[in-house]
Scaffold this active site. Structure first.
Site, PDB file in Angstrom:
ATOM      1  CG  HIS A  86      -0.644   7.445   1.544  1.00  0.00           C
ATOM      2  ND1 HIS A  86      -2.067   7.048   1.434  1.00  0.00           N
ATOM      3  CD2 HIS A  86      -0.228   7.034   2.593  1.00  0.00           C
ATOM      4  CE1 HIS A  86      -2.184   6.384   2.596  1.00  0.00           C
ATOM      5  NE2 HIS A  86      -1.210   6.506   3.260  1.00  0.00           N
ATOM      6  CE1 TYR A 112     -13.085   4.473   2.846  1.00  0.00           C
ATOM      7  CE2 TYR A 112     -15.203   5.760   2.845  1.00  0.00           C
ATOM      8  CZ  TYR A 112     -14.216   5.105   3.739  1.00  0.00           C
ATOM      9  OH  TYR A 112     -14.444   4.893   5.017  1.00  0.00           O
ATOM     10  NE  ARG A 141     -12.326  10.323  12.152  1.00  0.00           N
ATOM     11  CZ  ARG A 141     -13.308  11.352  11.811  1.00  0.00           C
ATOM     12  NH1 ARG A 141     -14.115  11.622  12.826  1.00  0.00           N
ATOM     13  NH2 ARG A 141     -13.452  11.683  10.694  1.00  0.00           N
ATOM     14  CE  LYS A 142     -17.985  10.808  12.819  1.00  0.00           C
ATOM     15  NZ  LYS A 142     -18.415  12.147  12.555  1.00  0.00           N
ATOM     16  CE  LYS A 177      -1.364   1.977   3.477  1.00  0.00           C
ATOM     17  NZ  LYS A 177      -1.007   3.463   4.194  1.00  0.00           N
ATOM     18  CB  SER A 228     -17.727  -5.366   7.439  1.00  0.00           C
ATOM     19  OG  SER A 228     -17.374  -5.998   8.700  1.00  0.00           O
ATOM     20  CG  PHE A 229     -15.729   0.672   9.370  1.00  0.00           C
ATOM     21  CD1 PHE A 229     -14.569   1.500   8.877  1.00  0.00           C
ATOM     22  CD2 PHE A 229     -16.468   1.060  10.574  1.00  0.00           C
ATOM     23  CE1 PHE A 229     -14.162   2.417   9.764  1.00  0.00           C
ATOM     24  CE2 PHE A 229     -16.027   2.195  11.352  1.00  0.00           C
ATOM     25  CZ  PHE A 229     -14.782   2.843  11.098  1.00  0.00           C
ATOM     26  NE  ARG A 251     -13.570   8.801   2.971  1.00  0.00           N
ATOM     27  CZ  ARG A 251     -13.340   8.547   4.038  1.00  0.00           C
ATOM     28  NH1 ARG A 251     -11.967   8.466   4.539  1.00  0.00           N
ATOM     29  NH2 ARG A 251     -14.292   8.629   4.864  1.00  0.00           N
TER      30      ARG A 251
END
Length: 236
Positions: A63, A147, A200-201, A61, A182-183, A85
């Site tokens: 960036h 995303y 976080r969310k 991975k 899954s998140f 995203r």
């Protein structure tokens, strides 16, 4: 999502250098946890030796923007998955990571928004990062995802990734994999550091909770200007 890609990838085998890797490219904070590489910090994190000693297949991975990719990547042409995203969620998520997580930013969230739109943040400009990879979307070894798509229909996106990686799984296995990635499950598996939860969310449009109408308007205008010549559009 990164864990599911790694599990899907396990039955692929490329022998040469970068061909032993599936590269997962993304702008900062698009929802994929680190495996072995974290860009310029790879050596600092002591991961280079671990990466070199890891047998094929490997998922990497990063960036990094397109123009900073290793030259051999274009010669060997391993599988590359890019996840984009929407910039408003990216800005909010990154602010919390550097402010609450790494504690390297002491300004307000609005200060960070201004820096983001002024292209003065790590891996900026966001629009150039996304647009450069969008140009590769039709390459055989490249898969462009968003995303928002991943959240909207996780099962179909997992199937799409499996097909791209030429992995053969039954429906039940893919459903198990989708649930594993899954998140909620990732949040349970991740051990917070310094009381900061990386997961976080995990939702699209979270910026509505923390971004004023004025900044939403600024971001939308900023995005319109920089994406006006492209057929790529963010869902939100």
């Amino acid at each position: 999502m990164g864990y599911s890609i790694s599990k899907i990838r396990h039955n692929m085998d490329h022998e040469h250098c970068l061909a032993t890797k599936t590269w997962i490219r993304l702008f900062k904070r698009t929802g994929t946890p680190t495996y072995f590489e974290r860009d310029a910090f790879l050596v600092d994190y002591g991961q280079l030796e671990k990466l070199n000693n890891t047998p094929s297949p490997r998922a990497i991975k990063s960036h990094l923007p397109l123009h900073l990719l290793p030259v051999d990547l274009w010669r060997v042409q391993p599988k590359i998955i890019y996840i984009a995203r929407n910039p408003k969620d990216v800005a909010v998520s990154t602010f919390h990571m550097i402010s609450d997580g790494h504690k390297i930013f002491s300004g307000s969230i609005e200060d960070y928004f201004d820096l983001f739109m002024d292209n003065r943040t790590l891996f900026a400009p966001h629009y150039a990062h996304v647009l450069a990879y969008w140009e590769l979307r039709n390459w055989d070894n490249f898969l462009f995802l968003t995303y928002e798509q991943l959240l909207n229909d996780r099962f179909d996106e997992v199937k799409k990734i499996a097909k791209f990686l030429e992995s053969k799984y039954g429906e039940d296995e893919l459903k198990q994999l989708t649930e594993y990635a899954s998140f909620g499950n990732m949040q349970k598996l991740h051990i917070p550091k310094n009381d900061y939860q990386f997961f976080r969310k995990g939702k699209a449009g979270g910026f509505f909770d923390e971004m004023t109408e004025n900044y939403i308007k600024k971001f939308d205008e900023w995005t319109t200007v920089h994406f006006k010549d492209s057929d790529f559009k963010f869902a939100i």
